[in-house]
Structures are given as C-alpha cells and as structure tokens.
Design an enzyme around this catalytic site. Sequence first.
Site, PDB file in Angstrom:
ATOM      1  N   LYS A  70       0.863  -1.186   0.000  1.00  0.00           N
ATOM      2  CA  LYS A  70       0.000   0.000   0.000  1.00  0.00           C
ATOM      3  C   LYS A  70       0.895   1.230   0.000  1.00  0.00           C
ATOM      4  CE  LYS A  70      -3.628   2.287   2.667  1.00  0.00           C
ATOM      5  NZ  LYS A  70      -4.520   2.161   3.839  1.00  0.00           N
ATOM      6  N   LYS A 101      -2.216  -1.381  -3.780  1.00  0.00           N
ATOM      7  CA  LYS A 101      -3.066  -0.198  -3.701  1.00  0.00           C
ATOM      8  C   LYS A 101      -2.211   1.051  -3.794  1.00  0.00           C
ATOM      9  CE  LYS A 101      -6.335   2.086  -0.602  1.00  0.00           C
ATOM     10  NZ  LYS A 101      -6.971   2.125   0.698  1.00  0.00           N
TER      11      LYS A 101
HETATM   12 ZN   LIG Z   1      -5.534   3.558   8.150  1.00  0.00          ZN
END
Ligand SMILES: [Zn+2]
Length: 327
Positions: free
Chosen positions: A199, A252
């Site tokens: 992420k 992501k």
């Molecule tokens: Zn968070």
Amino acid sequence: MAFPITRLRRMRQSEPLRSLVRETLLTPTNFIYPLFVCPGEGVRKEIGSMPGVFNLSVDEAVKEAREAKSLGLGGIILFGLPEKKDEAATGAWAEDGIVQRATRAIKKATPDLVVIGDVCLCEYMSHGHCGVVEKKGKDYEILNDPTLDILAKTAVSQARAGMDIIAPSDMMDGRVGAIRKGLDTAGFANTPILSYAAKFASGFYGPFREAADSTPQFGDRRSYQMDGANVREAMREIKQDIQEGADMIMVKPAMPYLDVIAEARRRFDLPLAAYQVSGEYAMLQAAIKNGWLDRDRVILESLQSIRRAGASMILTYFAKDAARLIG
Ligand SMILES: [Zn+2]
C-alpha cells in the site's frame, strides 16, 4: 511469418472474432464493492468528491449488500465511521462498533455475500493515524508494536460479528502475523486474511479521506505506507505478509501502480487483489461528468487494464456500474 502472410487485423474484423481471441475477461465476481457505514437510520449522504458513493447507515448498507448480491459481485468491503473517535481506537474493536453492527445485519440479510472487513485504526483514532501515536513535544512517532494488539483485537471482534475475510490496511510491520495468531487463538482459524501488502502513500487517496473522515490531524502517512518509487521493496512487503500467513495479497492504488501488480503476479502464486482507489474513481467521474470521456468505455477499460496487469480481484467504486455494463 511476416506481412503479407501474417495480418494481425484478420482476427479484429468483427466482434465475434474479437471475443473469440480476447485474453482478458471481466466478470462481476472480480469486483469488490466498498461501503462506508455511518451511524443513524435512513442515512444516505453522498460524498462530494465521489459522486455515486455514499455514507450509509446500517439499514441502507443492507440494501446495498442485497443489490451487490443480486448483481453477482464478488463481495463487499466495509469501512466504518464511528459515533466518536478517541486515542485507543475503541470504535474499531467494540462489540457494538459500527462495522460489527453492519456485519451482523448484512450477514443476516445476505448470508451468501462475501463480506470483507477493512482493519485499520485511522477511522477510529482522534488523530487520524493508522497506529498508536507517541507525541514528543512537536514531534511524534507512530508506534508499531503497540498497534499490533489493537489490530488483532479489531480483527477478532469483526470475525466474531461474522466477517468472512479480514483485510488489514494499516501497513504496520508484523500485523498479518499478529492478526493470524489472534484469530487462531479466538477460534477463527478458518477466517482468511487479505493483506493490503503493498500500500503506497498516495495522493490518489484524497477523496477517501472525506468518505471515511480519516484525514490525519498532523503529519502524513509516509512513515508507514510505502514510497511510490519502490517496486523491489513492494515485493519484500508482499513476501513478508505471505510468510506471516496472508491468504491473499493486495496492491493499492491500482492504475498508477500497474507495474507493481504485474510484478507481484509474476512472482507470487496467491490470489492478487488491486484497489482502484477514490482518486482514480473521482478523476474518471469528473471527466465523465464534463463529457470529456465516454463513461461506459472508460469504466470497463480501466478495470480491464488492472485485470490484464494480473489482479484477479478489483476493489472498485464502479463495481455495480461495471457489473451492469457486462450484463
Ligand atoms: Zn488507516
């Protein structure tokens, strides 16, 4: 064989021929639809920067779950906006927390729909960071290890409410292992973990912060989310989560990181998800609204690009639209 023996256009002459040789297909089961659950009843409040996306009270979230089920979506993922925030993220793990209440109601209404729980603390912390904060005068630090217990506690309370899959998104080191241990100890050895393994700290999360009311009150998330420049480090993050027990992995955002998705697909055999984030959605919606892009084409093309890069599941705010378009 060179031209004129080889003519690649032969197989592009008609839609039936093109479908016959199409390499990447989209089906509604590929899509996971994010829902933002808030307190109250009959609440359906549109998010300014994300047209078509709402803060929903539990009863309204149940309606969305029914629709997701009838469209054949792969599942939904829940984010919570608690009644109040504090410095212990109580709302994240409380038995009657907003996500726990929504999970119980949704699983009762649509037992066959896969419900995924985003596990993070930022929506529940008064300071808006994903972990425990230690202030040192003007400086501050996000403490890794003390955060792990709270994450594990959150995962267990979600599993207890009936959550099908636990998806930690905080980017603390060791969270997958801590959550796996917590779930196993509490009797949830069969609850899978979908880890937000790679992420990135991204400007494309802007609209989400409005949707989930989770803007950090100070500083930013660069000390725990990944540097957008690093693909090799992303592979280390993914590998570590797999070693700690992740059943599925996620990259992501999606469209600005298609190379990361492709590299992860090449290296790892686990089911791979990608999150088409709020900024990707907002950007397309803005252009569609202005008539600058053809709505149906760009929705499907953006999702196809993520599938082609190698993601088998896509978390997307276009899930319902795309399912209808595929029809
Ligand atoms: Zn968070």
